[in-house]
Design an enzyme around this catalytic site. Structure first.
Site, PDB file in Angstrom:
ATOM      1  N   HIS A 124       5.284   3.511 -13.161  1.00  0.00           N
ATOM      2  CA  HIS A 124       4.933   3.636 -11.733  1.00  0.00           C
ATOM      3  C   HIS A 124       6.190   3.825 -10.859  1.00  0.00           C
ATOM      4  O   HIS A 124       6.494   2.994 -10.000  1.00  0.00           O
ATOM      5  CB  HIS A 124       4.128   2.418 -11.258  1.00  0.00           C
ATOM      6  CG  HIS A 124       3.310   2.711 -10.028  1.00  0.00           C
ATOM      7  ND1 HIS A 124       2.136   2.082  -9.746  1.00  0.00           N
ATOM      8  CD2 HIS A 124       3.497   3.582  -9.004  1.00  0.00           C
ATOM      9  CE1 HIS A 124       1.639   2.537  -8.599  1.00  0.00           C
ATOM     10  NE2 HIS A 124       2.460   3.458  -8.132  1.00  0.00           N
TER      11      HIS A 124
ATOM     12  N   GLU B 106      -0.756  -2.884 -14.857  1.00  0.00           N
ATOM     13  CA  GLU B 106       0.674  -2.653 -14.643  1.00  0.00           C
ATOM     14  C   GLU B 106       1.330  -4.006 -14.412  1.00  0.00           C
ATOM     15  O   GLU B 106       0.830  -4.766 -13.588  1.00  0.00           O
ATOM     16  CB  GLU B 106       0.891  -1.752 -13.426  1.00  0.00           C
ATOM     17  CG  GLU B 106       0.432  -0.322 -13.657  1.00  0.00           C
ATOM     18  CD  GLU B 106       0.606   0.581 -12.453  1.00  0.00           C
ATOM     19  OE1 GLU B 106       1.294   0.173 -11.485  1.00  0.00           O
ATOM     20  OE2 GLU B 106       0.051   1.682 -12.458  1.00  0.00           O
TER      21      GLU B 106
ATOM     22  N   ARG C 145      -3.532   6.492  -9.437  1.00  0.00           N
ATOM     23  CA  ARG C 145      -3.739   5.092  -9.785  1.00  0.00           C
ATOM     24  C   ARG C 145      -4.379   5.027 -11.166  1.00  0.00           C
ATOM     25  O   ARG C 145      -5.227   5.861 -11.495  1.00  0.00           O
ATOM     26  CB  ARG C 145      -4.662   4.396  -8.763  1.00  0.00           C
ATOM     27  CG  ARG C 145      -4.010   4.059  -7.432  1.00  0.00           C
ATOM     28  CD  ARG C 145      -2.994   2.932  -7.569  1.00  0.00           C
ATOM     29  NE  ARG C 145      -2.419   2.539  -6.297  1.00  0.00           N
ATOM     30  CZ  ARG C 145      -1.292   3.057  -5.777  1.00  0.00           C
ATOM     31  NH1 ARG C 145      -0.625   3.979  -6.424  1.00  0.00           N
ATOM     32  NH2 ARG C 145      -0.829   2.611  -4.620  1.00  0.00           N
TER      33      ARG C 145
HETATM   34  O1  LIG Z   1       0.918   4.043  -3.259  1.00  0.00           O
HETATM   35  C1  LIG Z   1       2.118   4.236  -3.268  1.00  0.00           C
HETATM   36  O2  LIG Z   1       2.808   4.114  -2.260  1.00  0.00           O
HETATM   37  C2  LIG Z   1       2.794   4.645  -4.523  1.00  0.00           C
HETATM   38  O3  LIG Z   1       1.973   4.494  -5.601  1.00  0.00           O
HETATM   39  C3  LIG Z   1       4.097   3.887  -4.692  1.00  0.00           C
HETATM   40  O4  LIG Z   1       4.842   4.580  -5.627  1.00  0.00           O
END
Ligand SMILES: O=C(O)[C@H](O)CO
Length: 395
Positions: free
Chosen positions: A362, A343, A314
């Site tokens: 992402h 994002e 993240r």
């Molecule tokens: O948390 C999640 O599922 C991922 O970041 C999606 O790609």
């Protein structure tokens, strides 16, 4: 025995007659609450009625329920899905059992106001990592909400304690995306270290002259030290894959030794040691209050100036201005980011101007099959919770 039936106007949907029974015991006789004509039962409503009876009658009223069943009611539970374009296999599963309302746009999150409005009175919420699930939303949903299932493994967009406090079930999608994210992490690491995007850009802008000994060189993985921060499911799969590139060692941080690290000879070390020794630092830990902005001026200063930093967890684990400073000043060599703050990153963001920063939008879990599996698991989490069964993946 006194039999009470409730009108259909009870604001929450109710389970069919035989799926729930509330028994009040007072004066030595039974009061039986029969939810006739009602299809989907909100347990708390009955509990409150029983408690009120006991208060007014000055007697003890006991209450019991049996498992609700989705198939027994005539009216289906109401589910709100916060995005159009989710894989149909999962959405069709939901539609077999529930009334499904879906936000209309596939590429835009549902606006907050709309979400707050739509969630009112719903039994279940199918959400994405772009939807903030907090106290305000839960209050707006009201007592009918029994389950929230996010089509993601990350859950930093959800106020988990607030959800739990209300007895709402919470589903997520671990495991099904592990391989996809691990593959992408390796790809991003290679794209960053071997300067793939920069090299491609050189072709486009005429910078490709003759073959030249040191042009577009970068570090290789063989004989390097790889450091994985947070050796969870994804970290383990990343390490297994990187192991095949013959690094000299793989270090990792974790609260405890991981037996799963044995096959790739992973060595658990304190964070500072990992930062100081690693040629590649790969972040796969979850975003929590403890990991928030753990990569900052101080931690970047502890890395080698040749270090390649890769983040597929993240954006919030990184103090982004500090990363920018580290890349601009040469404190570290390069970064590959699949996640960032915010994002989407605005196209004029200064990080996008840096040649030594590879940014992708992402897409860690973005294989067609993975997204389908994530959607199916999210639907199954909702259906299980509404049927009073254990969720296949509960937080
Ligand atoms: O948390 C999640 O599922 C991922 O970041 C999606 O790609």
């Amino acid at each position: 025995m006194i039999v009470l039936s409730f009108p259909k106007s009870v604001s929450v949907p109710v389970i069919s007659t035989c799926s729930v029974r509330a028994w009040g015991v007072f004066c030595g006789s039974f009061v039986r609450f029969v939810p006739m004509k009602l299809h989907y039962f909100q347990t708390n409503v009955y509990k409150n009625i029983a408690l009120n009876c006991s208060f007014f009658l000055g007697r003890r009223v006991s209450f019991s329920t049996c498992q609700p069943s989705l198939n027994m009611g005539k009216e289906k539970p109401q589910v709100y899905v916060t995005r159009a374009g989710c894989p149909t296999k999962g959405i069709d599963l939901l539609k077999q059992k529930c009334d499904v309302e879906i936000w209309s746009k596939p590429l835009e999150p549902v606006p907050r106001e709309e979400l707050l409005k739509k969630v009112k009175g719903k039994d279940a919420l199918f959400c994405l990592l772009t939807d903030k699930i907090d106290k305000e939303l839960l209050e707006s949903a009201g007592p009918s909400l029994k389950v929230i299932a996010t089509m993601s493994t990350g859950y930093d967009h959800i106020d988990v304690p607030e959800v739990k406090k209300r007895g709402i079930k919470l589903g997520y999608t671990p495991d099904v995306l592990t391989d996809a994210v691990a593959e992408l992490t390796v790809g991003l690491l290679l794209a960053t270290s071997r300067r793939l995007f920069e090299a491609h850009q050189e072709i486009l802008n005429g910078g490709w002259g003759s073959w030249s000994p040191l042009w577009m060189c970068g570090p290789g993985l063989a004989t390097s030290t790889v450091g994985i921060v947070g050796l969870g499911r994804i970290g383990i799969e990343v390490a297994k894959r990187l192991h095949t590139f013959n690094p000299s060692q793989i270090l990792y941080t974790s609260r405890s030794d991981k037996p799963e690290a044995k096959p790739f000879g992973g060595i658990r070390v304190p964070l500072d040691e990992l930062l100081a020794q690693s040629d590649f630092i790969v972040v796969t830990c979850a975003l929590t209050p403890e990991t928030k902005e753990m990569f900052n001026d101080e931690t970047f200063a502890k890395m080698k100036s040749s270090a390649i930093f890769v983040n597929t967890s993240r954006g919030g684990v990184v103090d982004q201005p500090a990363l920018q400073r580290a890349l601009e000043s040469g404190k570290i060599a390069a970064a590959g980011l699949d996640v960032m703050t915010p994002e989407p990153l605005p196209p004029d963001h200064p990080l996008l101007q840096l040649k030594n920063c590879v940014i992708i939008p992402h897409i860690g879990s973005a294989t067609t099959k993975t997204r389908e599996d994530m959607c199916i698991l999210t639907a199954k989490n909702i259906i299980a919770a509404l049927q009073g069964e254990p969720l296949p993946a509960e937080l």
